[in-house]
Design a protein around this motif. Structure first.
Motif, PDB file in Angstrom:
ATOM      1  N   GLN B 106       0.844  -1.189   0.000  1.00  0.00           N
ATOM      2  CA  GLN B 106       0.000   0.000   0.000  1.00  0.00           C
ATOM      3  C   GLN B 106       0.884   1.246   0.000  1.00  0.00           C
ATOM      4  O   GLN B 106       0.680   2.176  -0.763  1.00  0.00           O
ATOM      5  CB  GLN B 106      -0.886   0.005   1.246  1.00  0.00           C
ATOM      6  N   VAL B 107       1.950   1.205   0.834  1.00  0.00           N
ATOM      7  CA  VAL B 107       2.798   2.392   0.922  1.00  0.00           C
ATOM      8  C   VAL B 107       3.482   2.611  -0.426  1.00  0.00           C
ATOM      9  O   VAL B 107       3.531   3.717  -0.950  1.00  0.00           O
ATOM     10  CB  VAL B 107       3.848   2.213   2.048  1.00  0.00           C
ATOM     11  N   ALA B 108       3.944   1.524  -1.037  1.00  0.00           N
ATOM     12  CA  ALA B 108       4.625   1.672  -2.331  1.00  0.00           C
ATOM     13  C   ALA B 108       3.638   2.234  -3.348  1.00  0.00           C
ATOM     14  O   ALA B 108       3.943   3.174  -4.077  1.00  0.00           O
ATOM     15  CB  ALA B 108       5.156   0.315  -2.784  1.00  0.00           C
ATOM     16  N   ALA B 109       2.419   1.683  -3.342  1.00  0.00           N
ATOM     17  CA  ALA B 109       1.438   2.180  -4.320  1.00  0.00           C
ATOM     18  C   ALA B 109       1.237   3.675  -4.099  1.00  0.00           C
ATOM     19  O   ALA B 109       1.257   4.480  -5.019  1.00  0.00           O
ATOM     20  CB  ALA B 109       0.125   1.428  -4.134  1.00  0.00           C
ATOM     21  N   ARG B 110       1.128   4.055  -2.805  1.00  0.00           N
ATOM     22  CA  ARG B 110       0.924   5.467  -2.521  1.00  0.00           C
ATOM     23  C   ARG B 110       2.128   6.268  -3.024  1.00  0.00           C
ATOM     24  O   ARG B 110       1.959   7.317  -3.664  1.00  0.00           O
ATOM     25  CB  ARG B 110       0.745   5.645  -1.003  1.00  0.00           C
ATOM     26  N   ALA B 111       3.352   5.750  -2.804  1.00  0.00           N
ATOM     27  CA  ALA B 111       4.534   6.528  -3.191  1.00  0.00           C
ATOM     28  C   ALA B 111       4.594   6.646  -4.708  1.00  0.00           C
ATOM     29  O   ALA B 111       4.828   7.719  -5.254  1.00  0.00           O
ATOM     30  CB  ALA B 111       5.795   5.852  -2.667  1.00  0.00           C
ATOM     31  N   HIS B 118       5.034  14.039   1.499  1.00  0.00           N
ATOM     32  CA  HIS B 118       5.508  13.425   2.756  1.00  0.00           C
ATOM     33  C   HIS B 118       5.206  11.941   2.793  1.00  0.00           C
ATOM     34  O   HIS B 118       5.425  11.290   3.801  1.00  0.00           O
ATOM     35  CB  HIS B 118       4.801  14.086   3.939  1.00  0.00           C
ATOM     36  N   ALA B 119       4.706  11.349   1.675  1.00  0.00           N
ATOM     37  CA  ALA B 119       4.375   9.916   1.738  1.00  0.00           C
ATOM     38  C   ALA B 119       5.643   9.126   2.052  1.00  0.00           C
ATOM     39  O   ALA B 119       6.709   9.437   1.543  1.00  0.00           O
ATOM     40  CB  ALA B 119       3.804   9.455   0.405  1.00  0.00           C
ATOM     41  N   ALA B 120       5.555   8.079   2.867  1.00  0.00           N
ATOM     42  CA  ALA B 120       6.740   7.309   3.262  1.00  0.00           C
ATOM     43  C   ALA B 120       7.293   6.581   2.037  1.00  0.00           C
ATOM     44  O   ALA B 120       6.539   5.877   1.369  1.00  0.00           O
ATOM     45  CB  ALA B 120       6.355   6.295   4.327  1.00  0.00           C
TER      46      ALA B 120
END
Lengths: 91, 129
Positions: B106-111, B118-120
């Motif tokens: 999910q974090v990668a998709a967001r990035a 500020h996305a991780a």
């Protein structure tokens, strides 16, 4: 001013409903449902003040207990029953 | 005079509470994965609801209604964290660890979607999950 707060909370509920629909894991949905329950309590209190009828606060109190127990019921069912447990972590 | 002052102060509390509630609801969408989303949701539950109820208490004055509001506020402030704690514990027990593949995806998709500065960034160098 109460009506303004009422509308703001309604918008927040709409956002939370979108999160319930979109949430990938069941815990996202449960978290959003818990927040919607809290929003419902606040809506009841605000509506009670808007129409000058204090009975709505009793509804809010009972619904607070209900929502809280409901969240725990789903968690307990999730932990014991395995419906959809393996869906997101693939174990 | 008192009436006007009470309305103003009550209205301010209501506005602040509604604003916090909205911020919490928006936070539920901005946060990439479940455990930061719990943080956003608890913001809405404690500060948002608390300020709105305090605003209503001021609006209600000294009456039975205010006593009910105090009970409601006490209940919400005590039981909110308990519910979110149980939820996080159940999520951890179900294998959804903060750094687990699901949340990393999910974090990668967001990035990759580059929604926000500020996305991780996706954590590199972690072993094969």
């Amino acid at each position: 001013m109460i009506a303004g707060a009422l509308l703001a909370v309604l918008v927040a509920v709409a956002l939370l409903v979108v999160r319930v629909l979109r949430g990938p894991t069941t815990f996202d949905r449960l978290l959003a449902a818990n927040s919607i329950g809290n929003a419902a309590i606040v809506l009841l209190a605000l509506f009670g003040f808007l129409t000058e009828r204090p009975e709505f606060l009793d509804l809010g109190l009972t619904y607070a207990l209900l929502n809280y127990v409901g969240t725990f019921a789903v968690l307990k069912f999730y932990r014991s029953g395995s419906l959809g447990a393996g869906a997101e972590d693939g174990t | 005079m008192i009436e006007i002052a009470r309305d103003i102060v009550g209205g301010l509390f209501l506005a602040a509470g509604a604003a916090f509630f909205l911020i919490g609801a928006i936070g539920m969408h901005r946060m990439p994965e479940l455990f930061s989303r719990i943080h956003a949701a608890s913001l809405a539950d404690t500060t948002g609801v608390g300020l709105i109820l305090i605003g209503l208490m001021i609006h209600g004055g000294f009456s039975l209604v205010t006593v009910k509001l105090v009970f409601l506020l006490m209940f919400m402030l005590f039981m909110g964290p308990v519910a979110t704690h149980a939820l996080a514990a159940a999520a951890l027990q179900a294998g959804l660890k903060p750094g687990s593949p699901t949340t990393r995806k999910q974090v990668a998709a967001r990035a990759t979607r580059k929604v926000a500065a500020h996305a991780a960034p996706p954590r590199k160098g972690r072993g094969k999950a």
